[in-house]
Design a protein around this motif. Structure first.
Motif, PDB file in Angstrom:
ATOM      1  N   GLU A   1      30.244  11.883   5.685  1.00  0.00           N
ATOM      2  CA  GLU A   1      31.392  12.426   5.741  1.00  0.00           C
ATOM      3  C   GLU A   1      31.615  13.202   4.156  1.00  0.00           C
ATOM      4  OE1 GLU A   1      34.795   9.881   6.788  1.00  0.00           O
ATOM      5  OE2 GLU A   1      33.266   8.552   7.936  1.00  0.00           O
ATOM      6  N   GLU A   2      32.217  14.270   4.300  1.00  0.00           N
ATOM      7  CA  GLU A   2      32.388  15.105   2.953  1.00  0.00           C
ATOM      8  C   GLU A   2      33.306  14.100   1.920  1.00  0.00           C
ATOM      9  OE1 GLU A   2      34.157  19.332   1.311  1.00  0.00           O
ATOM     10  OE2 GLU A   2      34.032  18.875   3.569  1.00  0.00           O
TER      11      GLU A   2
ATOM     12  N   HIS B   1      30.631  11.178   0.758  1.00  0.00           N
ATOM     13  CA  HIS B   1      29.375  11.446   0.536  1.00  0.00           C
ATOM     14  C   HIS B   1      28.996  11.703  -0.889  1.00  0.00           C
ATOM     15  CE1 HIS B   1      25.239  12.227   1.190  1.00  0.00           C
ATOM     16  NE2 HIS B   1      25.291  13.375   0.723  1.00  0.00           N
TER      17      HIS B   1
END
Length: 538
Positions: free
Chosen positions: A120-121, A124
């Protein structure tokens, strides 16, 4: 510029190669200022590296705030953006943006590992986002530790030459011998730690005398007692256990080892699991009760007889009989309860270790003596019993001993909150408390003031834990005491650990003496083997 941080000459020596951008493990004893040296490396790195990003990994939640508040923030906070992140921080859910916006992030290794595997942005992080990775207590980078999981990503990517990787800076008081008993195997272990961290290991060579002067070692004493000649209370417990053995009809393929040992406890745990698995309630319940009796024997061997009796009394307080097995087990305790209590109060047969512990404490504490000490014991139960003993011991109270319990942070009644831990250490610093009674949590990491007495009581640990505990006795003319029974396991373990400590020093010296080519060859072989071992995991 080094003077800004007040580095000593030996600290300047051990950071020299790290300042050149090398991956380095700094090996200095507890109290030698490893973290301060790391702060300096971080400062220079931030000053000289384009788009620098420093991440500091710790292996205990409480160390996040400690390193942030005591070390990194005071020296870097004016010029750089710092963030402390732990499992209790909201920032963990937005760790990706936190890393991007900060110059220095101090976090638990688990936080970084979670970010490496979470795509997940908002969560991460890539290792290539980091330019300097500082790993505190880096001797834990082995087997399936979270440090090793993080470094598995690093080694895999390095071997594949996939992306830029951070410089590594490890900190340790001892990499240990890895259980090796011979020099060759100990060298392999040190090389493995080096390979796991892709780093060389450095220590002071030029300023050894300055190090010894600033981090003096305590005087070590073995405070030994003879085994008690008679133990009616313990014998009574063993007789009751034999009656349970007969009642439960121990399966013929099962051999139970000696009562009152850790080995016996392991045996009855397996027996209980077997009973549950086979739907044999008789077997499972008897094994459960036998474990409590064995625990009482272990307490009787280390603490007061009354502590052992109370542990059983507390257990049976919550047992409700529902079938014949329960009626037998509860009835057996009730029938023997009065006699057990009478025996537990008979001072003629009290544990001689307690008397020796009392005299050891009284040698250092007194009404007009300003002493600080740590009493290490194995379990949370034992430290609570020891705290009660100190509070109710007239001689120790007259000597001005003010005890407090220190355990690991966590959930549940026997754990401490981080705030409670901090309060206890603060009270110890300002002398409201002068004796910490602690589990192994106080051995490493926590910012505990220097002591002039460290006592290990009823402990069997490895050489790393032993060195870290000893390192807490940093005051001048301090004492490190082992209170134990003559010829007992504790004494044997302590002597073995002394030999392993020397073996580790020799192994590190061997590794440091290797030519660059030999070291890199051996380290690369270790790395490749390790990479294959972790391939499925990654």
């Amino acid at each position: 510029m080094m003077a800004d941080l007040g580095l000593r000459s030996y600290q300047e020596e051990v950071v020299e190669r790290a300042l050149q951008g090398e991956n380095i493990i700094i090996w200095l004893p507890t109290g030698g200022g490893k973290t301060r040296a790391a702060v300096y490396v971080a400062k220079r790195h931030l000053e000289t590296t384009p788009q620098a990003k420093v991440v500091v990994l710790v292996n205990k939640v409480q160390l996040v705030d400690q390193h942030y508040t005591k070390e990194f923030k005071p020296y870097l906070g004016r010029d750089y953006t710092l963030m402390a992140v732990s499992g209790e921080s909201e920032e963990k859910d937005f760790f990706g943006p936190v890393v991007k916006k900060s110059d220095v992030v101090i976090c638990t290794a688990q936080i970084l590992y979670n970010a490496l595997i979470n795509m997940e942005e908002a969560k991460h992080v890539e290792l290539s986002d980091i330019t300097l990775l500082i790993i505190d207590e880096c001797h834990d980078t082995h087997k399936d530790s979270v440090y090793n999981k993080v470094m598995a990503f690093y080694v895999e990517r390095k071997l594949k030459r996939e992306q830029p990787l951070p410089q590594i800076l490890g900190l340790t008081a001892s990499p240990g011998s890895g259980g090796a008993k011979i020099l060759e195997k100990a060298v392999d272990h040190v090389l493995e730690i080096c390979a796991n961290l892709d780093s060389a290991i450095v220590s002071t060579k030029i300023y050894v005398s300055e190090l010894k002067q600033n981090v003096p070692r305590p005087v070590k004493t073995f405070d030994i007692v003879e085994k008690r000649l008679e133990d009616p209370f313990g014998d009574h417990l063993k007789c009751m256990m034999e009656m349970i053995h007969e009642y439960m009809n121990v399966p013929p393929d099962v051999t139970l080892r000696e009562c009152g040992t850790q080995e016996y406890e392991a045996d009855v745990v397996i027996l209980e699991q077997r009973g549950v698995r086979e739907g044999n309630r008789l077997l499972a319940q008897c094994a459960l009760h036998l474990r409590e009796y064995n625990d009482a024997l272990l307490i009787n061997d280390t603490l007061r007889m009354m502590d052992a009796y109370r542990s059983l009394e507390e257990f049976y307080k919550f047992i409700t009989a529902t079938d014949g097995t329960d009626f037998f087990l509860v009835g057996l305790f009730q029938e023997n309860q009065v006699e057990l209590q009478k025996q537990a109060r008979d001072s003629r047969y009290e544990n001689p270790k307690m008397g020796k512990l009392e005299s050891t404490l009284l040698q250092r504490f007194g009404p007009s003596v300003n002493s600080k000490g740590i009493l290490f014991s194995k379990t949370r139960k034992s430290i609570h019993c020891l705290n009660d003993w100190v509070l109710h011991n007239k001689a120790l109270q007259e000597a001005g001993i003010k005890p407090a319990i220190l355990t690991g942070a966590g959930n549940g009644g026997t754990y401490m909150t981080q705030n409670k831990q901090a309060d206890t250490i603060r009270n110890f610093r300002d002398n409201t408390v002068n004796l910490l009674i602690s589990t192994s949590v106080a051995e490493e990491g926590l910012d505990i003031p220097e002591c002039n007495l460290v006592v290990r009581y009823g402990l069997l640990t490895n050489e790393i834990a032993q060195q870290q505990a000893s390192g807490r006795a940093r005051a001048r003319d301090s004492q490190y005491s082992v209170v134990a029974e003559k010829g007992g396991k504790e004494v044997k373990r302590e002597l073995i650990n002394e030999s392993l400590e020397e073996l580790t020093k020799k192994a590190i010296a061997k590794v440091q003496e290797m030519s660059v080519r030999e070291f890199r060859t051996k380290e690369t072989l270790q790395s490749r083997w390790r990479s294959e071992a972790w391939k499925e995991f990654c």
